[in-house]
Write a protein that holds these residues in place. Structure first.
Motif, PDB file in Angstrom:
ATOM      1  N   UNK A   1      -8.257   0.123  -1.706  1.00 51.66           N
ATOM      2  CA  UNK A   1      -7.231   1.121  -2.037  1.00 51.66           C
ATOM      3  C   UNK A   1      -6.793   1.860  -0.776  1.00 51.66           C
ATOM      4  N   UNK A   2      -6.467   1.076   0.250  1.00 48.83           N
ATOM      5  CA  UNK A   2      -6.091   1.654   1.537  1.00 48.83           C
ATOM      6  C   UNK A   2      -4.682   2.244   1.474  1.00 48.83           C
ATOM      7  N   UNK A   3      -4.458   3.309   2.248  1.00 44.62           N
ATOM      8  CA  UNK A   3      -3.150   3.964   2.328  1.00 44.62           C
ATOM      9  C   UNK A   3      -2.829   4.257   3.780  1.00 44.62           C
ATOM     10  N   UNK A   4      -1.553   4.562   4.031  1.00 48.57           N
ATOM     11  CA  UNK A   4      -1.075   4.867   5.381  1.00 48.57           C
ATOM     12  C   UNK A   4      -0.449   6.263   5.378  1.00 48.57           C
ATOM     13  N   UNK A   5      -0.845   7.095   6.332  1.00 48.10           N
ATOM     14  CA  UNK A   5      -0.268   8.419   6.524  1.00 48.10           C
ATOM     15  C   UNK A   5       0.401   8.450   7.888  1.00 48.10           C
ATOM     16  N   UNK A   6       1.702   8.698   7.918  1.00 47.45           N
ATOM     17  CA  UNK A   6       2.440   8.812   9.170  1.00 47.45           C
ATOM     18  C   UNK A   6       2.745  10.282   9.378  1.00 47.45           C
ATOM     19  N   UNK A   7       2.226  10.849  10.458  1.00 44.32           N
ATOM     20  CA  UNK A   7       2.266  12.301  10.607  1.00 44.32           C
ATOM     21  C   UNK A   7       2.340  12.711  12.066  1.00 44.32           C
ATOM     22  N   UNK A   8       2.292  14.019  12.282  1.00 47.50           N
ATOM     23  CA  UNK A   8       2.406  14.574  13.625  1.00 47.50           C
ATOM     24  C   UNK A   8       3.751  15.239  13.784  1.00 47.50           C
ATOM     25  N   UNK A   9       4.528  14.826  14.764  1.00 50.15           N
ATOM     26  CA  UNK A   9       5.801  15.482  15.028  1.00 50.15           C
ATOM     27  C   UNK A   9       6.854  15.120  13.991  1.00 50.15           C
ATOM     28  N   UNK A  10       7.834  16.004  13.833  1.00 53.26           N
ATOM     29  CA  UNK A  10       8.950  15.745  12.938  1.00 53.26           C
ATOM     30  C   UNK A  10       9.759  14.559  13.445  1.00 53.26           C
ATOM     31  N   UNK A  11       9.803  14.363  14.759  1.00 49.37           N
ATOM     32  CA  UNK A  11      10.538  13.214  15.299  1.00 49.37           C
ATOM     33  C   UNK A  11       9.874  11.906  14.899  1.00 49.37           C
TER      34      UNK A  11
ATOM     35  N   UNK B   1       0.810  -1.210   0.000  1.00 50.78           N
ATOM     36  CA  UNK B   1       0.000   0.000   0.000  1.00 50.78           C
ATOM     37  C   UNK B   1       0.857   1.280   0.000  1.00 50.78           C
ATOM     38  N   UNK B   2       0.221   2.354  -0.405  1.00 47.76           N
ATOM     39  CA  UNK B   2       0.886   3.653  -0.381  1.00 47.76           C
ATOM     40  C   UNK B   2       1.138   4.065   1.062  1.00 47.76           C
ATOM     41  N   UNK B   3       2.368   4.476   1.343  1.00 45.27           N
ATOM     42  CA  UNK B   3       2.730   4.988   2.667  1.00 45.27           C
ATOM     43  C   UNK B   3       3.299   6.394   2.476  1.00 45.27           C
ATOM     44  N   UNK B   4       2.699   7.362   3.156  1.00 44.69           N
ATOM     45  CA  UNK B   4       3.069   8.769   3.023  1.00 44.69           C
ATOM     46  C   UNK B   4       3.577   9.289   4.358  1.00 44.69           C
ATOM     47  N   UNK B   5       4.700   9.999   4.322  1.00 50.05           N
ATOM     48  CA  UNK B   5       5.238  10.660   5.511  1.00 50.05           C
ATOM     49  C   UNK B   5       4.988  12.153   5.402  1.00 50.05           C
ATOM     50  N   UNK B   6       4.446  12.749   6.457  1.00 52.91           N
ATOM     51  CA  UNK B   6       4.235  14.194   6.419  1.00 52.91           C
ATOM     52  C   UNK B   6       4.415  14.793   7.808  1.00 52.91           C
ATOM     53  N   UNK B   7       5.448  15.627   7.946  1.00 52.33           N
ATOM     54  CA  UNK B   7       5.751  16.262   9.221  1.00 52.33           C
ATOM     55  C   UNK B   7       4.846  17.473   9.432  1.00 52.33           C
ATOM     56  N   UNK B   8       3.563  17.209   9.555  1.00 54.01           N
ATOM     57  CA  UNK B   8       2.578  18.263   9.842  1.00 54.01           C
ATOM     58  C   UNK B   8       2.464  18.363  11.356  1.00 54.01           C
ATOM     59  N   UNK B   9       3.230  19.275  11.955  1.00 57.51           N
ATOM     60  CA  UNK B   9       3.418  19.251  13.406  1.00 57.51           C
ATOM     61  C   UNK B   9       2.663  20.340  14.155  1.00 57.51           C
ATOM     62  N   UNK B  10       1.705  20.982  13.500  1.00 58.70           N
ATOM     63  CA  UNK B  10       0.859  21.958  14.184  1.00 58.70           C
ATOM     64  C   UNK B  10      -0.472  22.038  13.423  1.00 58.70           C
ATOM     65  N   UNK B  11      -1.470  22.717  13.967  1.00 51.06           N
ATOM     66  CA  UNK B  11      -2.785  22.745  13.306  1.00 51.06           C
ATOM     67  C   UNK B  11      -2.743  23.243  11.867  1.00 51.06           C
TER      68      UNK B  11
END
Length: 453
Positions: free
Chosen positions: A432-442, A316-326
């Motif tokens: 067509x499930x995907x994974x989003x890994x997000x939140x803090x930059x760490x 599956x699609x795996x996306x990384x996004x360092x979205x660390x604030x609203x």
């Protein structure tokens, strides 16, 4: 020499210094360090970038444009995702270990003298960020570079990078973040960030709230600096999302750049690209000289922004996004909905304690959990950072925000959360499930190591 350094040992030494949060705002310590080091902060002209979100991506895009013009840029950004060298880049690449260690070995005795002087005055020795910034300036002077692209670490006026005098000051969208240090309103934060605007310089700003724009405009006028605002003098005029990115047309300060391929996802990245174009137009020709279209196209066609809506796996699609604030979560959610045709999204989420976690969860619920386009499952976790919100506390906040407990999983370890989210998505291939890994930059940085991003 008595000490044998490695990049890892240097970073450990830097981490042993006080963080910025443990001292009052100051620039005198950095000025003293620059005096001891021969003033490397003024060894090349500067493009200085501040704002709340989009700073690193904008700095990287500016760097690409400078490289395409056969200039040698030095780029300083923070924090890093995987290795500390990422913060200091020469020719578009992280500085090599040998140079990092050699220059640190050369400047360390001088920084120790600065520390001793500060201690005599009853002040905190150079902080982690101040020492790192001094190292960046020294590496750039040693190279030497033609231009320094500097991202502020925090705020603007009192940031360690502000000992340099920017020829062009770039302000990305300003919103609430680091309110305990920068101010509780966007206006207070804007006042702090406007401090990078220098006399007779050039301000290039993203679209801002009216009250923020007024503050930036007032600062530019006080400094007799020219100013240009996105949405008035420049901006994105056309945008066509596609697989792996988008095609944009940008109206710059001096030219129109049509059908430019940008391999980055989201409307916000298109806006970052327009900001970068305007900044380089201002730097190279005072905003009056058009860039060559083919140069802009070449610059952007291989643009990258690691950890920012970065696809690291397929099927599956795996996306990384360092979205660390609203503000970052909002932009991310809009981009994900636009870029991916999915029916289920598994979100791996970890947030640091100094962030507005509840507002971030509210935005996630609104865009994802309440979406009729796809189902959402939340995999709550935490990074190894001591500032990470404990996962049990994050779970309580998620329930308070309205997430269904049946759609939540709690994993104390990021690797377990990641494996669970990816395994579930793989098992639901028909959705067509995907994974989003997000939140803090760490979280994103550690996940990038796990997944080989």
């Amino acid at each position: 020499m008595d000490d044998v350094f490695s990049v890892e040992s240097i970073y450990a030494e830097l981490r042993g210094r006080a963080p910025e949060t443990q001292m009052a705002p100051r620039l005198d310590a950095m000025r003293l360090a620059m005096d001891f080091l021969g003033d490397p902060a003024h060894s090349a002209p500067v493009i200085h970038v501040t704002g709340t979100n989009g700073k690193t991506s904008t700095a990287r895009l500016i760097e690409r444009l400078l490289l395409a013009h056969d200039l040698r840029p030095g780029r300083y950004t923070s924090p890093h995702l995987e290795k500390v060298n990422e913060r200091i880049c020469l020719d578009g690449e992280p500085v090599d270990d040998r140079t990092f260690v050699r220059v640190w070995d050369e400047i360390r005795p001088y920084l120790q003298m600065v520390d001793a002087h500060l201690a005599e005055q009853g002040e905190v020795p150079l902080t982690e960020f101040e020492a790192m910034t001094a190292l960046a300036f020294a590496i750039f002077a040693d190279a030497p570079v033609d231009v320094m692209v500097l991202e502020v670490g925090l705020g603007g006026a009192w940031d360690a990078t502000n000992v340099a005098d920017a020829q062009v000051s770039v302000v990305t969208p300003i919103d609430l973040d680091h309110v305990h240090m920068l101010g509780e309103t966007v206006e207070e934060i804007a006042q702090e960030k406007s401090g990078i605007i220098k006399p007779e310089g050039f301000l290039v700003s993203a679209v801002q709230k009216p009250s923020v724009a007024e503050i930036l405009l007032a600062s530019a006028r006080e400094n007799d600096a020219e100013f240009r605002f996105e949405g008035v003098e420049f901006g994105v005029t056309e945008r066509t999302p596609g697989v792996g990115g988008q095609v944009v047309t940008i109206q710059g300060l001096a030219g129109r750049y049509e059908d430019v391929a940008l391999p980055l996802l989201g409307a916000h990245q298109a806006e970052n690209a327009s900001l970068a174009v305007a900044a380089v137009e201002a730097f190279l020709g005072g905003g009056d000289k058009e860039l060559a279209l083919d140069v802009v196209r070449v610059a952007f066609e291989e643009a990258t922004s690691p950890g920012r809506l970065e696809v690291v796996r397929n099927a599956p699609v795996v996306v990384l996004d360092a979205a660390h604030n609203p503000h970052g979560i909002e932009a991310s959610a809009q981009a994900v909905g636009e870029a991916f045709n999915i029916k289920q999204l598994n979100i791996v989420l970890g947030i640091l304690s100094d962030k507005d976690a509840r507002s971030m969860l509210d935005i996630l619920r609104h865009h994802y959990a309440e979406s009729e386009a796809f189902e959402t499952r939340l995999y709550l976790t935490q990074s190894t950072s001591p500032r990470a919100i404990p996962v049990e506390e994050l779970a309580e906040l998620a329930v308070e925000a309205g997430f269904d407990e049946d759609a939540l999983e709690v994993h104390e370890r990021l690797d377990n959360a990641t494996v669970a989210a990816i395994s579930d998505a793989a098992a639901r291939e028909e959705l067509d499930a995907a994974v989003l890994i997000t939140g803090s930059i760490t979280v994103v940085g550690e996940a990038r190591v796990l997944l080989g991003g």
